[in-house]
Design a protein around this motif. Structure first.
Motif, PDB file in Angstrom:
ATOM      1  N   VAL A  31      42.894  33.693  26.292  1.00 36.68           N
ATOM      2  CA  VAL A  31      42.018  34.800  26.674  1.00 36.68           C
ATOM      3  C   VAL A  31      42.055  35.838  25.561  1.00 36.68           C
ATOM      4  O   VAL A  31      43.133  36.243  25.120  1.00 36.68           O
ATOM      5  N   VAL A  97      38.077  32.233  26.709  1.00 35.87           N
ATOM      6  CA  VAL A  97      37.641  33.205  27.711  1.00 35.87           C
ATOM      7  C   VAL A  97      37.680  34.590  27.079  1.00 35.87           C
ATOM      8  O   VAL A  97      38.639  34.937  26.385  1.00 35.87           O
ATOM      9  N   ALA A  99      37.318  38.767  27.701  1.00 30.85           N
ATOM     10  CA  ALA A  99      37.357  39.838  28.698  1.00 30.85           C
ATOM     11  C   ALA A  99      37.282  41.184  27.997  1.00 30.85           C
ATOM     12  O   ALA A  99      37.742  41.332  26.861  1.00 30.85           O
ATOM     13  N   PRO A 121      33.498  31.531  29.557  1.00 34.00           N
ATOM     14  CA  PRO A 121      33.300  32.495  30.654  1.00 34.00           C
ATOM     15  C   PRO A 121      33.739  33.902  30.261  1.00 34.00           C
ATOM     16  O   PRO A 121      34.633  34.096  29.429  1.00 34.00           O
ATOM     17  N   LEU A 123      34.742  38.025  31.508  1.00 30.35           N
ATOM     18  CA  LEU A 123      35.178  38.953  32.543  1.00 30.35           C
ATOM     19  C   LEU A 123      34.905  40.365  32.053  1.00 30.35           C
ATOM     20  O   LEU A 123      35.458  40.808  31.035  1.00 30.35           O
ATOM     21  N   ALA A 229      29.442  35.342  34.024  1.00 32.97           N
ATOM     22  CA  ALA A 229      30.322  36.500  33.890  1.00 32.97           C
ATOM     23  C   ALA A 229      30.640  37.073  35.261  1.00 32.97           C
ATOM     24  O   ALA A 229      29.820  37.021  36.182  1.00 32.97           O
ATOM     25  N   THR A 230      31.849  37.605  35.379  1.00 26.82           N
ATOM     26  CA  THR A 230      32.251  38.353  36.571  1.00 26.82           C
ATOM     27  C   THR A 230      32.415  39.808  36.185  1.00 26.82           C
ATOM     28  O   THR A 230      33.038  40.117  35.167  1.00 26.82           O
ATOM     29  N   GLN A 287      41.191  36.757  38.418  1.00 30.54           N
ATOM     30  CA  GLN A 287      39.895  36.338  37.900  1.00 30.54           C
ATOM     31  C   GLN A 287      40.039  35.575  36.586  1.00 30.54           C
ATOM     32  O   GLN A 287      39.357  34.565  36.363  1.00 30.54           O
ATOM     33  N   LEU A 288      40.933  36.020  35.713  1.00 31.68           N
ATOM     34  CA  LEU A 288      41.121  35.336  34.432  1.00 31.68           C
ATOM     35  C   LEU A 288      41.631  33.908  34.642  1.00 31.68           C
ATOM     36  O   LEU A 288      41.158  32.970  33.992  1.00 31.68           O
ATOM     37  N   GLU A 290      41.223  32.051  37.210  1.00 33.18           N
ATOM     38  CA  GLU A 290      40.126  31.254  37.772  1.00 33.18           C
ATOM     39  C   GLU A 290      39.165  30.821  36.667  1.00 33.18           C
ATOM     40  O   GLU A 290      38.729  29.660  36.610  1.00 33.18           O
ATOM     41  N   LEU A 291      38.824  31.753  35.759  1.00 30.35           N
ATOM     42  CA  LEU A 291      37.936  31.425  34.655  1.00 30.35           C
ATOM     43  C   LEU A 291      38.563  30.405  33.703  1.00 30.35           C
ATOM     44  O   LEU A 291      37.864  29.601  33.080  1.00 30.35           O
ATOM     45  N   CYS A 292      39.895  30.465  33.588  1.00 30.62           N
ATOM     46  CA  CYS A 292      40.617  29.515  32.727  1.00 30.62           C
ATOM     47  C   CYS A 292      40.845  28.159  33.394  1.00 30.62           C
ATOM     48  O   CYS A 292      41.302  27.218  32.741  1.00 30.62           O
TER      49      CYS A 292
END
Length: 295
Positions: A31, A97, A99, A121, A123, A229-230, A287-288, A290-292
């Protein structure tokens, strides 16, 4: 505080200071995390601790701040986006990822649009979704509207580190949410010698970046994202006031349907503690992971 290493990544004009919290396993996901307009990489310290080695976290000091203070201009959101692409390239092949918090979320969106081959993805933490600037405001008035008292701090001198700590402990957003990690983060921002220590943030960089948040390329990036994106948004604002940067009405006005952006409210946090507080950092980590794709 979770141990980290500091590395230097070549970018236009010099080297970018980058903090790296390594994962326990060498093949763990990566990330890249970006801080806010007058912040630095250690604002991600609480997230690094709660990740607990399940992913590698890489956070640069953006151009004109902290360890990257010596990097020259040009500044601006696009310059940061290109710097972040250089960081991702230095990490190796494949997408990571991405963020970002506050201004860093706008950099995140633009970096994904400009360099889709580097980022998967996204964040966005209380930022990334912008609105056109009021046309009646001068650039300086616009900066006051964007970051308010934070701009004044950049011109202040502090006799020592204890005085800087006391200044931040009195800040409404941190008054009830102080920690050793927050202390390390704010101390990374201080430079110089007693009795005249100052913020590392270059005023020219902050001013250019703040005004740049209203550039057309930046405002429209959220509608051109190449990856989902979240958006984590805080109910309360920069001074812990009841009105945050976003609410249901503002998000409805942003018309995010069809953009691939999923807004998620984080309750009981403000613009800062959505990243540095226990509840906020915990939701960021959830959230991270989950994205990973990490359980």
């Amino acid at each position: 505080m979770t141990p980290y290493e500091e590395i230097q990544v070549p970018v236009t004009g010099g080297e970018l200071a980058v903090l790296r919290w390594p994962a326990r396993e060498p093949d763990a996901p990566v990330v890249v995390a970006l801080h806010g307009i007058t912040s630095n990489a250690l604002s991600w310290g609480p997230v690094a601790r709660l990740l607990d080695g399940r992913a590698t976290l890489v956070a640069p000091d953006l151009r004109g701040r902290a360890g990257s203070r010596a990097l020259p201009g040009p500044y601006g959101i696009a310059a940061h986006a290109d710097d972040v692409a250089a960081v991702a390239e230095a990490l190796g092949p494949g997408r990571v990822v991405l963020a970002g918090h506050s201004m860093g979320a706008f950099v995140t969106a633009l970096a994904a649009v400009r360099h889709p081959e580097r980022f998967g993805p996204l964040l966005l933490v209380d930022g990334g979704v912008g609105f056109p600037a009021p046309t009646h405001l001068s650039p300086d008035e616009l900066m006051t509207a964007v970051i308010g008292p934070a701009m004044d701090r950049l011109s202040m001198a502090f006799p020592d580190r204890a005085a800087y700590r006391a200044f931040w402990q009195a800040h409404p957003a941190f008054a009830d949410h102080w920690s050793d990690e927050v202390d390390a983060y704010i101390q990374r921002d201080l430079t110089g010698e007693e009795p005249a220590m100052r913020s590392t943030c270059r005023i020219e960089a902050v001013r250019t970046d703040g005004i740049g948040l209203f550039d057309e390329e930046v405002l429209t990036a959220i509608r051109k994202l190449p990856a989902p994106a979240t958006l984590l948004w805080a109910r309360r604002g920069l001074m812990d006031e009841a009105q945050g940067l976003y609410d249901e009405t503002r998000l409805a006005a942003a018309a995010l349907d069809g953009t691939g952006v999923t807004p998620v409210e984080v309750p009981d946090v403000n613009h800062y503690t959505v990243l540095t507080g226990g509840r906020g950092a915990g939701e960021v980590v959830r959230q991270l992971l989950e994205l990973c794709g990490v359980s």
